[in-house]
Design a protein around this motif. Sequence first.
Motif, PDB file in Angstrom:
ATOM      1  N   GLU A 110       0.826  -1.215   0.000  1.00 41.27           N
ATOM      2  CA  GLU A 110       0.000   0.000   0.000  1.00 41.27           C
ATOM      3  C   GLU A 110       0.856   1.258   0.000  1.00 41.27           C
ATOM      4  N   GLN A 111       1.860   1.280   0.901  1.00 49.15           N
ATOM      5  CA  GLN A 111       2.646   2.503   1.017  1.00 49.15           C
ATOM      6  C   GLN A 111       3.411   2.750  -0.273  1.00 49.15           C
ATOM      7  N   GLN A 112       3.889   1.672  -0.857  1.00 48.54           N
ATOM      8  CA  GLN A 112       4.653   1.790  -2.106  1.00 48.54           C
ATOM      9  C   GLN A 112       3.777   2.439  -3.191  1.00 48.54           C
ATOM     10  N   ASN A 140     -13.791  -6.575  -2.758  1.00 50.02           N
ATOM     11  CA  ASN A 140     -12.626  -6.957  -1.979  1.00 50.02           C
ATOM     12  C   ASN A 140     -12.317  -5.843  -0.963  1.00 50.02           C
ATOM     13  N   PRO A 141     -12.525  -6.083   0.347  1.00 46.60           N
ATOM     14  CA  PRO A 141     -12.369  -5.006   1.333  1.00 46.60           C
ATOM     15  C   PRO A 141     -10.955  -4.421   1.357  1.00 46.60           C
ATOM     16  N   GLN A 142      -9.958  -5.287   1.102  1.00 53.05           N
ATOM     17  CA  GLN A 142      -8.559  -4.829   1.093  1.00 53.05           C
ATOM     18  C   GLN A 142      -8.366  -3.762   0.011  1.00 53.05           C
ATOM     19  N   LEU A 143      -8.977  -4.014  -1.141  1.00 58.05           N
ATOM     20  CA  LEU A 143      -8.818  -3.086  -2.264  1.00 58.05           C
ATOM     21  C   LEU A 143      -9.594  -1.794  -1.998  1.00 58.05           C
ATOM     22  N   LEU A 144     -10.784  -1.927  -1.421  1.00 59.92           N
ATOM     23  CA  LEU A 144     -11.562  -0.722  -1.103  1.00 59.92           C
ATOM     24  C   LEU A 144     -10.800   0.158  -0.123  1.00 59.92           C
ATOM     25  N   ALA A 145     -10.120  -0.468   0.864  1.00 58.68           N
ATOM     26  CA  ALA A 145      -9.359   0.303   1.856  1.00 58.68           C
ATOM     27  C   ALA A 145      -8.229   1.049   1.155  1.00 58.68           C
ATOM     28  N   ILE A 147      -8.130   2.056  -1.965  1.00 59.19           N
ATOM     29  CA  ILE A 147      -8.672   3.144  -2.789  1.00 59.19           C
ATOM     30  C   ILE A 147      -9.055   4.334  -1.896  1.00 59.19           C
ATOM     31  N   ASN A 148      -9.671   4.037  -0.752  1.00 62.00           N
ATOM     32  CA  ASN A 148     -10.067   5.127   0.158  1.00 62.00           C
ATOM     33  C   ASN A 148      -8.854   5.873   0.689  1.00 62.00           C
ATOM     34  N   PRO A 155      -5.373  13.064  -3.849  1.00 61.30           N
ATOM     35  CA  PRO A 155      -6.717  13.322  -4.386  1.00 61.30           C
ATOM     36  C   PRO A 155      -6.727  13.568  -5.892  1.00 61.30           C
ATOM     37  N   TYR A 156      -5.588  13.896  -6.473  1.00 62.08           N
ATOM     38  CA  TYR A 156      -5.564  14.168  -7.925  1.00 62.08           C
ATOM     39  C   TYR A 156      -5.487  12.879  -8.745  1.00 62.08           C
TER      40      TYR A 156
END
Length: 413
Positions: A110-112, A140-145, A147-148, A155-156
């Motif tokens: 995620e951080q990457q 997939n909750p992992q993917l939604l997290a 994206i959020n 934001p861009y």
Amino acid sequence: MDASFFKGNREKFSNLIEDGSVAVFMSGNPLRRSGDQFFPFEVDRNFYYLTGLDEQNLVLVIAKKDGVAEESLYLPPLNERMERSNGPALRPSEASGISGVQEVIYTSYEQQIIDYLASGSGRAFQRLYCDYLTYPNLENPQLLALINNLRNSCPYATVKYAGSLVHGLRYLKQPAEIEAIRSAIALTAEGLRNALANLAHGRPEYQIKADFEDPIIRRNHGFGFATIVAAGLNSTVLHHSPGTYQGSTGDLVLFDVGAHSSYYSADISRTYPVSGKFSDKQRLVYEIVLNSQKECLAMMKPGATLASVSETARLCAIRDLKSSGIISSDAEVTKHYYHGVCHPLGLNTHDVMPGGGEILLAEGVVCTLEPGLYFPQWGFGVRIEDDVLITRDGNEVLSPQIIKEIADIENSF
Ligand code: GLY
Ligand code: MN
Ligand code: MN
């Protein structure tokens, strides 16, 4: 399939995304079954198509900048306790060998990704391609997290759908994929031969299912979908789960079955008489369905639409049911003709196809051809399903070894 197949698929995908894009694909996680038990893990098929890896909790990231795509694979940190329970986890060298991805890292991805997207002067990365599911309740909750989180930190950046690009590639099969489907069909044919050889012994559906599955399990293969064995009236239910009904002498038994090989599925339906002989009514319906399959086959070539194949089957059913006096108006056909007859076949039994409007058949497409007619009032339905490869100027039936002519079926008892 070797690493060059999966590497080639990643290259094709990378060519479809714009510069300044990051794409992320996840292998997925097993679903909880009950208590502390989980269903067997099923790898996400787009992830598999791009890597050949079938372990849980892996992430593939492709970042494209200045025309160059860099790919990395993220493995979950090693956990000795889990390895004592579940056996050794995938190691980077194995993952590289199977997938051809050189950069394999034990870390959180995620951080990457957020660092990629936040990086640099001029914000070099502006798009995140995610392979989210199109059914919100299966998301997939992992993917939604991710994206959020990303929407807050970058934001861009625009989130785009990666799935449709991979689906366009998967729709056209390569030689290695066609070979895998042929293997799945050969296994399915073996299972059906075993079931047919035992049919006359008077078995309930669940035992007929076991007769079908046994030779496939003994070869250490699995199934593309839950085996359907439906005797008598149950054959009018499209996705009947095999139960305790024991077909009686006058019954038909409908099989809708498919082994898989390297996750490529077969999908075959056959309808056989328990006694070895079709009754007059069963024979009449069987011939109408088989003729309809032959007429549809004649039109399956590049440029025909999937929808037009089903429409041909519907028109054949209207014509032949009317001329046999079984229905008297066109509208009545819907009582007996319940489903379309053609879907793509591959890593999913109901395989993916390109998005957009009409879906055209093209060289390299593999699809099913499965006309069926159902008569609850007579206690039977007939479905005949084969798997068809579209060639440059026509098609090849990939399942010709599985008997379906009435004389061949009756002679085999
Ligand atoms: N076995 C599911 C189908 O034929 O579409
Ligand atoms: Mn089927
Ligand atoms: Mn099918």
